[in-house]
Design an enzyme around this catalytic site. Structure first.
Site, PDB file in Angstrom:
ATOM      1  CG  ASP A   1      61.180-122.239  16.317  1.00 55.43           C
ATOM      2  OD1 ASP A   1      61.695-122.013  17.431  1.00 55.43           O
ATOM      3  OD2 ASP A   1      61.586-121.721  15.271  1.00 55.43           O
ATOM      4  CB  SER A   2      59.697-118.176  18.046  1.00 57.57           C
ATOM      5  OG  SER A   2      60.983-118.313  17.472  1.00 57.57           O
TER       6      SER A   2
ATOM      7  CB  CYS B   1      61.748-122.697  20.245  1.00 57.12           C
ATOM      8  SG  CYS B   1      62.180-120.977  20.610  1.00 57.12           S
TER       9      CYS B   1
ATOM     10  CD  GLU C   1      63.656-116.442   9.822  1.00 51.98           C
ATOM     11  OE1 GLU C   1      62.953-115.504   9.413  1.00 51.98           O
ATOM     12  OE2 GLU C   1      63.383-117.105  10.843  1.00 51.98           O
TER      13      GLU C   1
ATOM     14  CB  CYS D   1      69.903-120.780  17.664  1.00 55.24           C
ATOM     15  SG  CYS D   1      68.573-120.023  16.683  1.00 55.24           S
TER      16      CYS D   1
ATOM     17  CG  HIS E   1      67.078-119.809  12.632  1.00 52.76           C
ATOM     18  ND1 HIS E   1      66.132-119.811  13.633  1.00 52.76           N
ATOM     19  CD2 HIS E   1      66.496-119.179  11.576  1.00 52.76           C
ATOM     20  CE1 HIS E   1      65.035-119.201  13.209  1.00 52.76           C
ATOM     21  NE2 HIS E   1      65.232-118.809  11.961  1.00 52.76           N
TER      22      HIS E   1
END
Length: 270
Positions: free
Chosen positions: A10-11, A73, A153, A187, A189
């Protein structure tokens, strides 16, 4: 080859939701997770840049004798998956778009599907194309929710402020002539915010978690291709990043549900 590791990239940290599902479904598999934290986020970058970065990460993992690559991702899956598959024709490569689209089509009753994702994934129209390929009459409404990544995050995953931010982003879905009955968390996240998103959307809207659906596809592929690990002990997970191993270790617990010791996160060059 069966006991070779699965590569996951993933990024940054979002793909850890995919890793968590893979670990739950495939406890005996070894896995290498590589987060391109030096160049995160991919979601605001051009297609050319994302493709270049994704190819570099994929080739780095390929050199570590992985048996499968999971592009955990959504932005990289939307922009770079064909390029990765062409560059590594001997390696099974699975992204997160197709599994999520398939689940959304199977779940929706009225054919009105919402997708929330980063700006890059929404503007690319990857989920819209994938859903229409499976159900050409489906109505797909996309909404970029870029701030969700920062919330996760920073560990802001509940509370009145988070709920209000989520509600503001999702407001356009409440003004549609025909409401969506299925919402894709496009996404990696976003599954961390699942409970808040579910509260805002209401019980009549079913959520599709791209992390969960991708892990199911990986499990099924390994089984049908005869690549499942042939061992009875638990597999290991190795973490690699291109920058900030200490921060990665600190924040990873939000996604995995348990702490990651900083000594287990290795800094690598691409």
């Amino acid at each position: 080859m069966n006991n070779a590791p699965i590569g996951v990239f993933d990024s940054g940290l979002g793909g850890l939701t995919v890793l968590a599902e893979l670990r739950r479904l495939l406890p005996h598999e070894d896995m290498i997770y590589l987060g391109d934290t030096a160049r995160v986020p991919y979601g605001t970058k051009s297609s050319a840049s994302v493709t270049q970065y994704a190819l570099q990460v994929a080739k780095k993992l390929r050199l570590q004798d992985i048996k499968m690559l999971v592009v955990a991702c959504n932005t990289a899956s939307a922009m770079a998956l064909p390029a990765i598959q062409a560059a590594l024709p001997d390696l099974p490569v699975i992204g997160v778009i197709e599994p999520g689209a398939q689940r959304a089509v199977n779940t929706s009753q009225n054919g009105h599907i919402g997708v929330i994702a980063t700006e890059g994934t929404i503007s690319r129209g990857a989920y819209t194309s994938a859903i229409h390929h499976l159900h050409e009459d489906a109505v797909v409404t996309g909404q970029a929710c870029s701030l969700f990544v920062s919330l996760v995050e920073e560990g802001w995953i509940s509370g009145p402020i988070v709920t209000e931010i989520v509600r503001t982003y999702l407001e356009p879905f409440f003004t549609l002539d025909t409401p969506v009955d299925t919402l894709v968390l496009g996404c990696t996240h976003y599954p961390v915010l699942r409970s808040v998103i579910a509260e805002v959307m209401g019980p009549e809207v079913r959520l599709v978690d791209s992390a969960e659906t991708t892990a199911n596809v990986v499990r099924d592929y390994l089984q049908t291709s005869g690549l499942r690990a042939e061992r009875s002990v638990s597999g290991y997970t190795e973490f690699q990043v291109t920058d900030g191993p200490e921060r990665f270790a600190r924040v990873a617990g939000i996604f995995l549900g348990h702490e990651v010791e900083s000594g287990l996160v290795h800094l690598v060059d691409l």
